[in-house]
Design an enzyme around this catalytic site. Structure first.
Site, PDB file in Angstrom:
ATOM      1  NE  ARG A  34      52.631  25.176  23.715  1.00 61.21           N
ATOM      2  CZ  ARG A  34      53.712  25.642  24.311  1.00 61.21           C
ATOM      3  NH1 ARG A  34      54.526  24.821  24.963  1.00 61.21           N
ATOM      4  NH2 ARG A  34      53.983  26.933  24.274  1.00 61.21           N
ATOM      5  NE  ARG A  83      54.116  27.891  27.886  1.00 57.83           N
ATOM      6  CZ  ARG A  83      54.442  28.873  28.720  1.00 57.83           C
ATOM      7  NH1 ARG A  83      53.825  28.992  29.864  1.00 57.83           N
ATOM      8  NH2 ARG A  83      55.401  29.731  28.391  1.00 57.83           N
ATOM      9  CD  GLU A 118      61.741  26.813  27.434  1.00 59.55           C
ATOM     10  OE1 GLU A 118      61.555  25.605  27.229  1.00 59.55           O
ATOM     11  OE2 GLU A 118      60.850  27.671  27.304  1.00 59.55           O
TER      12      GLU A 118
END
Length: 268
Positions: free
Chosen positions: A133, A80, A88
Site C-alpha cells: 500500500r 495508508r 480497526e
C-alpha cells in the site's frame, strides 16, 4: 574444447535473462538474509522488499473514499496515512460510562466527515508498506494535516515506530481533553490486531464494495444504542458502515424486507 563450449553456452543462457529479473532475485535474496540476521541479532533496521522492487510514485490528489480510520482510497489507490494507527473496523471500545461502542466505525466516520469538509485531499508518497500500500502524508485542500487532526481529536493514535513521535503533542492534547478514544478505555489497534489475527481481515472489503450480491446491498446496522438502522447505497455513511453478522447485523435485498424485519432507514 568441450568444456570451453559448455562455458560459452552457460554464458549465452545468462545473457538472455532479463536484467530486472536478476536484480529482483538478488534483492529478494538479500532481504531474506537480512531478515534472518535481524531475527537472530535484532540489530538491523527493517527492510521492505516493496521499496526495492516498486517505483516511487508521484503525489496523488482527488476525492477520497474512506476505508477505515487510517486508510483511504483515491483514484483506486489505497493510501495508508503515515505515522498513525486507528481502531480497526471491527474493533469496539468502552465509553466514559463503560458501555461498549464501535470505535472503529466511529473513527472512520470522523475521518469521512473531516475530509468532506474541504475536498479534495492531497497525499505525498512516503513509502510502500509490506502489503504494497501507498503510505503517505495527506492534507485537505485547505492545508489541514489529516493524520494530525485524527490524533488531536482522539480518533487515532500516534504510532512512534513510523512517526518518530511527530504526533505526540496532538495525542497528549487529546488525552488531556478526554476526547475520542480517550473518553473511556480502549485497546491500542496494534494490540487488538495481534489478538484477532486469526479472525480474518480486519478491514472488510464489504465496507466499500457491497455484499458481493448486486441485489442484496442494503446494510442493516445495529447502533451502539441498539437501534436497527439500514443504509442504502449512496447515503452518507454507507461506505463506512460494516456489517457484523455475529452482532445480529445483516444484508437486505430490498427496503421492504428491511422494514418488515424491524429496521428503519438511516436519516443521512
Amino acid at each position: 574444447m568441450k568444456q570451453f563450449g559448455a562455458r560459452r553456452a552457460r554464458a549465452s543462457r545468462w545473457a538472455r535473462v532479463p536484467l530486472r529479473l536478476v536484480l529482483v532475485t538478488v534483492a529478494a535474496a538479500s532481504v531474506l538474509v537480512t531478515q534472518f540476521v535481524m531475527h537472530n541479532t535484532g540489530s538491523l533496521p527493517e527492510i521492505n522488499l516493496q521499496n526495492l522492487i516498486k517505483p516511487r510514485p508521484v503525489a496523488i490528489g482527488g476525492v477520497a473514499s474512506v476505508i477505515d480510520g487510517d486508510t483511504i482510497e483515491v483514484h483506486g489507490q489505497r493510501i495508508r496515512l503515515n505515522g498513525i494507527d486507528a481502531p480497526e473496523s471491527r474493533q469496539y471500545c468502552d465509553d466514559a460510562k463503560g458501555f461498549e461502542y464501535p470505535c472503529g466505525r466511529r473513527s472512520a466516520q470522523a475521518l469521512d466527515e473531516f475530509l468532506a469538509a474541504s475536498r479534495p485531499v492531497h497525499c505525498s508518497f512516503v513509502t510502500w508498506d509490506r502489503y504494497g500500500r501507498f503510505v503517505g502524508d495527506c492534507t485537505r485542500s485547505d492545508g489541514a494535516n489529516v493524520a494530525a487532526w485524527m490524533v488531536e481529536h482522539g480518533e487515532a493514535l500516534d504510532c512512534p515506530k513510523y512517526s518518530h513521535g511527530e504526533y505526540a503533542p496532538q495525542q497528549s492534547k487529546a488525552s488531556a481533553a478526554r476526547v475520542g478514544l480517550w473518553m473511556g478505555s480502549f485497546q491500542a489497534p496494534w494490540d487488538w490486531r495481534a489478538q484477532h489475527s486469526d479472525d480474518g481481515p480486519t478491514t472488510a472489503p464489504l465496507s466499500v464494495l457491497g455484499s458481493g450480491n448486486a441485489g442484496c446491498n442494503i446494510k442493516g446496522n445495529i447502533s451502539a444504542e441498539g437501534e436497527r438502522i439500514y443504509h442504502m447505497p449512496g447515503q452518507k455513511y454507507y461506505s463506512v458502515t460494516l456489517i457484523s453478522p455475529a452482532k445480529g447485523e445483516r444484508w437486505f435485498c430490498s427496503e421492504a424486507e428491511a422494514v418488515a424485519a424491524g429496521w428503519r432507514r438511516s436519516k443521512r
